[in-house]
Design a protein around this motif. Structure first.
Motif, PDB file in Angstrom:
ATOM      1  N   THR A   1       0.927  -1.022   0.015  1.00 39.37           N
ATOM      2  CA  THR A   1      -0.018   0.086   0.088  1.00 39.37           C
ATOM      3  C   THR A   1       0.949   1.420  -0.082  1.00 39.37           C
ATOM      4  O   THR A   1       1.854   1.446   0.845  1.00 39.37           O
ATOM      5  CB  THR A   1      -0.946   0.151   1.379  1.00 39.37           C
ATOM      6  OG1 THR A   1      -1.772  -1.282   1.455  1.00 39.37           O
ATOM      7  CG2 THR A   1      -1.960   1.179   1.211  1.00 39.37           C
ATOM      8  N   VAL A   2       0.538   2.147  -1.009  1.00 38.28           N
ATOM      9  CA  VAL A   2       1.212   3.405  -0.953  1.00 38.28           C
ATOM     10  C   VAL A   2       0.282   4.544  -0.520  1.00 38.28           C
ATOM     11  O   VAL A   2      -0.830   4.545  -1.402  1.00 38.28           O
ATOM     12  CB  VAL A   2       1.905   3.639  -2.379  1.00 38.28           C
ATOM     13  CG1 VAL A   2       2.485   5.011  -2.578  1.00 38.28           C
ATOM     14  CG2 VAL A   2       2.851   2.424  -2.737  1.00 38.28           C
ATOM     15  N   HIS A   3       0.888   5.436   0.434  1.00 38.16           N
ATOM     16  CA  HIS A   3      -0.028   6.574   0.489  1.00 38.16           C
ATOM     17  C   HIS A   3       0.893   7.811  -0.056  1.00 38.16           C
ATOM     18  O   HIS A   3       2.016   7.881   0.665  1.00 38.16           O
ATOM     19  CB  HIS A   3      -0.381   6.766   1.967  1.00 38.16           C
ATOM     20  CG  HIS A   3      -1.413   5.769   2.412  1.00 38.16           C
ATOM     21  ND1 HIS A   3      -1.193   4.559   2.964  1.00 38.16           N
ATOM     22  CD2 HIS A   3      -2.658   5.899   2.332  1.00 38.16           C
ATOM     23  CE1 HIS A   3      -2.423   3.880   3.151  1.00 38.16           C
ATOM     24  NE2 HIS A   3      -3.310   4.662   2.948  1.00 38.16           N
ATOM     25  N   LEU A   4       0.214   8.623  -0.824  1.00 36.57           N
ATOM     26  CA  LEU A   4       1.059   9.791  -1.284  1.00 36.57           C
ATOM     27  C   LEU A   4       0.068  11.361  -1.150  1.00 36.57           C
ATOM     28  O   LEU A   4      -1.177  11.130  -1.295  1.00 36.57           O
ATOM     29  CB  LEU A   4       1.343   9.639  -2.696  1.00 36.57           C
ATOM     30  CG  LEU A   4       2.211   8.853  -3.214  1.00 36.57           C
ATOM     31  CD1 LEU A   4       2.195   8.880  -4.825  1.00 36.57           C
ATOM     32  CD2 LEU A   4       3.428   9.059  -2.636  1.00 36.57           C
ATOM     33  N   PRO A   5       0.762  12.277  -0.544  1.00 40.10           N
ATOM     34  CA  PRO A   5       0.025  13.582  -0.352  1.00 40.10           C
ATOM     35  C   PRO A   5      -0.164  13.992  -1.815  1.00 40.10           C
ATOM     36  O   PRO A   5       0.867  14.005  -2.580  1.00 40.10           O
ATOM     37  CB  PRO A   5       1.079  14.378   0.431  1.00 40.10           C
ATOM     38  CG  PRO A   5       2.447  13.888   0.265  1.00 40.10           C
ATOM     39  CD  PRO A   5       2.084  12.266   0.254  1.00 40.10           C
ATOM     40  N   ALA A   6      -1.481  14.535  -2.158  1.00 38.93           N
ATOM     41  CA  ALA A   6      -1.651  14.839  -3.368  1.00 38.93           C
ATOM     42  C   ALA A   6      -2.765  15.931  -3.305  1.00 38.93           C
ATOM     43  O   ALA A   6      -3.874  15.846  -2.607  1.00 38.93           O
ATOM     44  CB  ALA A   6      -2.125  13.711  -4.300  1.00 38.93           C
ATOM     45  N   GLU A   7      -2.702  17.059  -4.103  1.00 36.75           N
ATOM     46  CA  GLU A   7      -3.709  17.993  -4.367  1.00 36.75           C
ATOM     47  C   GLU A   7      -4.303  18.098  -5.533  1.00 36.75           C
ATOM     48  O   GLU A   7      -3.697  17.835  -6.504  1.00 36.75           O
ATOM     49  CB  GLU A   7      -3.024  19.676  -4.041  1.00 36.75           C
ATOM     50  CG  GLU A   7      -3.717  20.619  -4.236  1.00 36.75           C
ATOM     51  CD  GLU A   7      -3.019  22.028  -4.276  1.00 36.75           C
ATOM     52  OE1 GLU A   7      -3.748  22.931  -4.381  1.00 36.75           O
ATOM     53  OE2 GLU A   7      -1.927  21.773  -4.065  1.00 36.75           O
TER      54      GLU A   7
END
Length: 549
Positions: free
Chosen positions: A530-536
């Protein structure tokens, strides 16, 4: 009687005075001896640091020459310079290569006619006028290298025997550079011989040396100063340019082990006042022993520093040479494979050729992965966020691996939740590489069943999952799974191929983007990464502009 008593008193006073004088001399002698020993240790330390700094400077020059030769002694470069120079190719293989992989600041390229055809600073081509001070400073040495190279054209030399190299310190305006010079020559007789050798000039600023002295040799606060008088208790390294001209000095404050000894012996000095000469003699013996041990420890420290510095140089040399020594022959193999594919081949030969090409491409991909690991370790991977269609990217990754999945008899699916629709501000290239590595890892370790790639938005983050029905990972291996060159099964009986760096690259790229990756697994049932990335999310007009672009 009175006269006798007076005389005895005078004698007693004389004895006391002599005793006090002797005591003073003993204490002064002991303190003076300790101070002399401490000063001697400090002088030895200062001289040792000067020697280490000079060795570091010499090895930096050697490293510059090795870096230049890694691309200058190259048949492809000779062929390029034989015709109309391809400036884009030259920038990529010299300007970019030296800046990105060797940490050089500025590179100049002179063609076989002696004309400056490329100036590059920090991996970007610049005008010659912007580097005029540097160009003027190195011009005499460039001419010297060209003269010597011309003198070597009396017989067909190749490789290092043909190359002409120089290194020097030069001042360009107010800046001092460590500069390496090298000629572009062929590796062997397979390439044509040029009438005159092109010249490569590449340099690092003197600040790189100051950083190396402080970081690698533990020299305290080195600074660049104008040349001045030297002192025994002052660390200094004289910087001389061509012709022995003094360009400046590197100065620093040396370690003071002698002063530390003197401070630590203060209680012993107080004891001397009570123990008189006997304590002074004991202290003298003690100081001699301390000096001897400190000298032995200093020798051990110097040897340890030399070994550590040698290891760093070997690592830098390996990475620089590897990119050239492996890429060049491999590109030749792949090129010949492409040529063979254009000929008349039967089905069997074409199948064998396909295996050859695939193996070569796999090896080239491994080399690129190793170099990316090195750049991650140096902190050189900086994301460039843009508007990215995450749904399209997800499908692109799945399509790229679908053929491999079908060959393995696996089902590969990609599902994007409706919450992820639209454009998101993130580095699409880094994200694609992360998902490529995770999907490739899943396919490698899934003998049967399926691999599923999903994505969804959770608040201000994007979540990507790669789930497989593979062999799984033992719980004891999960903590070290993302370390370099680690495999879930590293025994001699393992059946899955791979160098064990795909997950390392995935983690490094995710962390470079400010995200996190984790793994869950059950042996025999499969794994989930599982990959969690901050993104706008890119909204309104910005989204329309991104789509139009």
């Amino acid at each position: 009687m009175a006269g006798r008593t007076s005389s005895e008193r005078k004698d007693l006073k004389r004895i006391i005075a002599i005793t006090l004088a002797a005591l003073t001399l003993v204490i002064a002698g002991a303190v003076g001896l300790m101070a002399y020993a401490a000063a001697g240790i400090d002088r030895v330390q200062a001289e040792k640091e000067r020697e280490l700094a000079q060795v570091r400077l010499d090895r930096t020059f050697e490293g510059l020459i090795e870096n230049i030769n890694s691309s200058a002694i190259w048949n492809d470069a000779v062929i390029t310079f034989a015709g109309e120079p391809d400036l884009a190719w030259i920038q990529s293989n010299f300007g970019d290569y030296y800046a990105d992989f060797m940490g050089h600041a500025v590179t100049l390229v002179y063609d076989r006619h002696g004309e400056l055809i490329l100036a590059s600073r920090d991996s970007e081509p610049v005008s010659a006028a912007s580097e005029q001070a540097f160009v003027d400073a190195v011009a005499p040495l460039v001419a010297e290298v060209r003269r010597e190279a011309a003198g070597r054209h009396d017989r067909p030399r190749v490789s290092f025997d043909a190359a002409v190299n120089r290194s020097a310190l030069v001042r360009a305006g107010t800046d001092i550079y460590l500069v390496g010079f090298g000629t572009v020559v062929r590796e062997d007789l397979k390439a044509p011989r040029l009438d005159n050798d092109p010249v490569i000039v590449s340099a690092k600023p003197i600040s790189e040396l100051l950083i190396a002295l402080e970081k690698d040799l533990a020299i305290r606060s080195p600074v660049l100063t104008e040349a001045g008088p030297s002192q025994d208790n002052q660390g200094y390294l004289v910087l001389k340019g061509a012709g022995g001209v003094v360009l400046g000095q590197v100065r620093w404050t040396p370690e003071r082990p002698g002063l530390s000894v003197l401070t630590g012996a203060a209680p012993a000095v107080g004891g001397l006042i009570l123990l008189l000469a006997a304590a002074a003699a004991a202290l003298f013996a003690r100081v001699r022993g301390i000096v001897r041990r400190l000298e032995e420890n200093q020798m051990d420290l110097t040897e340890a520093r030399d070994r550590a510095e040698g290891a760093n140089i070997a690592k830098t040399r390996f990475l620089g040479v590897m990119s050239h020594e492996l890429r060049t022959p491999l590109n030749g193999v792949l090129g010949m494979a492409e040529i063979l594919a254009m000929g008349d081949l039967d089905a069997k030969q074409r199948s064998q050729l396909a295996v050859l090409k695939q193996s070569g491409e796999n090896l080239l991909s491994l080399i690129e992965r190793l170099l990316t690991v090195a750049k991650l370790e140096k902190g050189e991977m900086v994301p460039s966020p843009t508007g990215v269609d995450a749904v399209t990217l997800l499908q692109t990754v799945a399509n790229a691996h679908r053929a491999a999945a079908e060959r393995a008899g696996l089902t590969l699916t990609a599902e994007a939740d409706s919450s992820i629709q639209g454009l998101w501000r993130l580095d699409g290239d880094y994200l694609r590489q992360v998902l490529d590595h995770l999907v490739d890892n899943a396919l490698r370790h899934t003998p049967r069943g399926s691999v599923r790639l999903t994505a969804r938005a959770i608040g201000s983050e994007l979540e990507f999952r790669v789930a497989d029905t593979g062999v799984g990972i033992a719980p004891s291996r999960l903590p070290e799974l993302f370390a370099k060159f680690v495999q879930a099964d590293d025994s001699h009986t393992r059946t899955r191929e791979g160098a064990g760096i795909g997950l390392t690259l995935a983690r490094g790229l995710v962390e470079a983007m400010g995200g996190a990756v984790r793994a869950m697994s059950t042996p025999g049932m499969g794994s989930i990464f599982t990959v969690h990335l901050p993104a706008e999310r890119v909204e309104g007009q910005a989204a329309a502009e991104q789509q139009a672009a």
